[in-house]
Motif scaffolding. Structure first.
Motif, PDB file in Angstrom:
ATOM      1  N   VAL A  86     -25.348  68.136 -22.011  1.00  0.00           N
ATOM      2  CA  VAL A  86     -24.160  67.330 -22.254  1.00  0.00           C
ATOM      3  C   VAL A  86     -23.548  67.781 -23.587  1.00  0.00           C
ATOM      4  N   GLU A  87     -22.239  67.922 -23.625  1.00  0.00           N
ATOM      5  CA  GLU A  87     -21.542  68.361 -24.836  1.00  0.00           C
ATOM      6  C   GLU A  87     -21.610  67.285 -25.919  1.00  0.00           C
ATOM      7  N   ASP A  88     -21.274  67.667 -27.142  1.00  0.00           N
ATOM      8  CA  ASP A  88     -21.425  66.780 -28.299  1.00  0.00           C
ATOM      9  C   ASP A  88     -20.695  65.451 -28.158  1.00  0.00           C
ATOM     10  N   GLY A  89     -19.429  65.464 -27.763  1.00  0.00           N
ATOM     11  CA  GLY A  89     -18.667  64.221 -27.655  1.00  0.00           C
ATOM     12  C   GLY A  89     -19.253  63.282 -26.623  1.00  0.00           C
ATOM     13  N   ASP A  90     -19.621  63.826 -25.476  1.00  0.00           N
ATOM     14  CA  ASP A  90     -20.230  63.000 -24.432  1.00  0.00           C
ATOM     15  C   ASP A  90     -21.634  62.563 -24.831  1.00  0.00           C
ATOM     16  N   ALA A  91     -22.335  63.420 -25.574  1.00  0.00           N
ATOM     17  CA  ALA A  91     -23.682  63.061 -26.027  1.00  0.00           C
ATOM     18  C   ALA A  91     -23.616  61.860 -26.970  1.00  0.00           C
ATOM     19  N   GLN A  92     -22.603  61.842 -27.812  1.00  0.00           N
ATOM     20  CA  GLN A  92     -22.449  60.710 -28.728  1.00  0.00           C
ATOM     21  C   GLN A  92     -22.150  59.427 -27.953  1.00  0.00           C
ATOM     22  N   ALA A  93     -21.455  59.536 -26.834  1.00  0.00           N
ATOM     23  CA  ALA A  93     -21.178  58.358 -26.001  1.00  0.00           C
ATOM     24  C   ALA A  93     -22.481  57.781 -25.451  1.00  0.00           C
ATOM     25  N   TRP A  94     -23.440  58.640 -25.097  1.00  0.00           N
ATOM     26  CA  TRP A  94     -24.742  58.172 -24.616  1.00  0.00           C
ATOM     27  C   TRP A  94     -25.485  57.438 -25.736  1.00  0.00           C
ATOM     28  N   VAL A  95     -25.455  57.998 -26.940  1.00  0.00           N
ATOM     29  CA  VAL A  95     -26.139  57.359 -28.066  1.00  0.00           C
ATOM     30  C   VAL A  95     -25.476  56.030 -28.398  1.00  0.00           C
ATOM     31  N   ASP A  96     -24.161  55.975 -28.342  1.00  0.00           N
ATOM     32  CA  ASP A  96     -23.443  54.728 -28.604  1.00  0.00           C
ATOM     33  C   ASP A  96     -23.759  53.672 -27.550  1.00  0.00           C
ATOM     34  N   ALA A  97     -23.835  54.088 -26.291  1.00  0.00           N
ATOM     35  CA  ALA A  97     -24.176  53.148 -25.219  1.00  0.00           C
ATOM     36  C   ALA A  97     -25.582  52.592 -25.439  1.00  0.00           C
TER      37      ALA A  97
END
Length: 187
Positions: A86-97
């Motif tokens: 998963v790319e960085d921006g989408d990876a951050q969305a997972w961490v935020d979720a």
């Protein structure tokens, strides 16, 4: 004859993290399982990919992470998502979720209908502090004298051998005839 590498049958866009307000830890872990299936990687391959992108994710930890329904730590989610590709921006969305779910779980009242236990008060008059509950009892373990040690058993065996050896030297184990006539010689 050469063959082309297998292509995943999943779409090229990774699944999005669950963001609905009703999402709990079990649903989040289920989404992580779908992400692993999307990546098509084994646990060992995930471990190698995590190292390539600068994270540490042992294969056993990844397997344990997906085998439970508890919310994984933030660092593990970041490493797992990055290893899945998963790319960085989408990876951050997972961490935020993951952080949102953790905050909701922490703020939510306990699900059980039982009242929390009230602290016990001391029955002795004149005490200024309430009684502290004792530690939970440990399972019964016999004392060290209840079960003889290896050295005690060896010492007992040596003692028994010495007693039996002394008795054998005195002739205690030989058959003797009973003396029927006693003669006394006087001079």
């Amino acid at each position: 004859m050469t063959t082309a590498p297998p292509t995943p049958r999943t779409p090229s866009v990774p699944p999005a993290p669950p963001t609905s307000p009703g999402t709990d830890a079990a649903a989040f872990v289920a989404a992580l399982r779908r992400l692993k299936a999307w990546s098509g990687l084994s646990y060992r391959q995930l471990e190698r990919r995590a190292v390539e992108v600068g994270h540490v994710l042992p294969y056993s930890t990844a397997a344990t992470l997906l085998g439970r329904d508890r919310l994984p730590r933030k660092e593990l989610v970041a490493a797992f998502v990055a290893a899945c590709g998963v790319e960085d921006g989408d990876a951050q969305a997972w961490v935020d979720a993951r952080s949102d779910i953790a905050c909701r779980d922490a703020a939510a009242p306990p699900k059980s209908e039982e009242k929390p236990p009230q602290p016990r008060r001391s029955l002795r008059p004149g005490r200024s502090r309430p009684h502290r509950p004792s530690r939970p009892s440990r399972p019964h373990r016999p004392s060290r004298w209840a079960r003889p040690s290896r050295w005690a058993s060896a010492g007992a065996a040596v003692l028994l051998a010495a007693i039996l050896g002394g008795a054998a030297a005195q002739g205690a184990f030989t058959e003797t005839e009973e003396v029927r006539v006693t003669q006394t010689v006087t001079r």
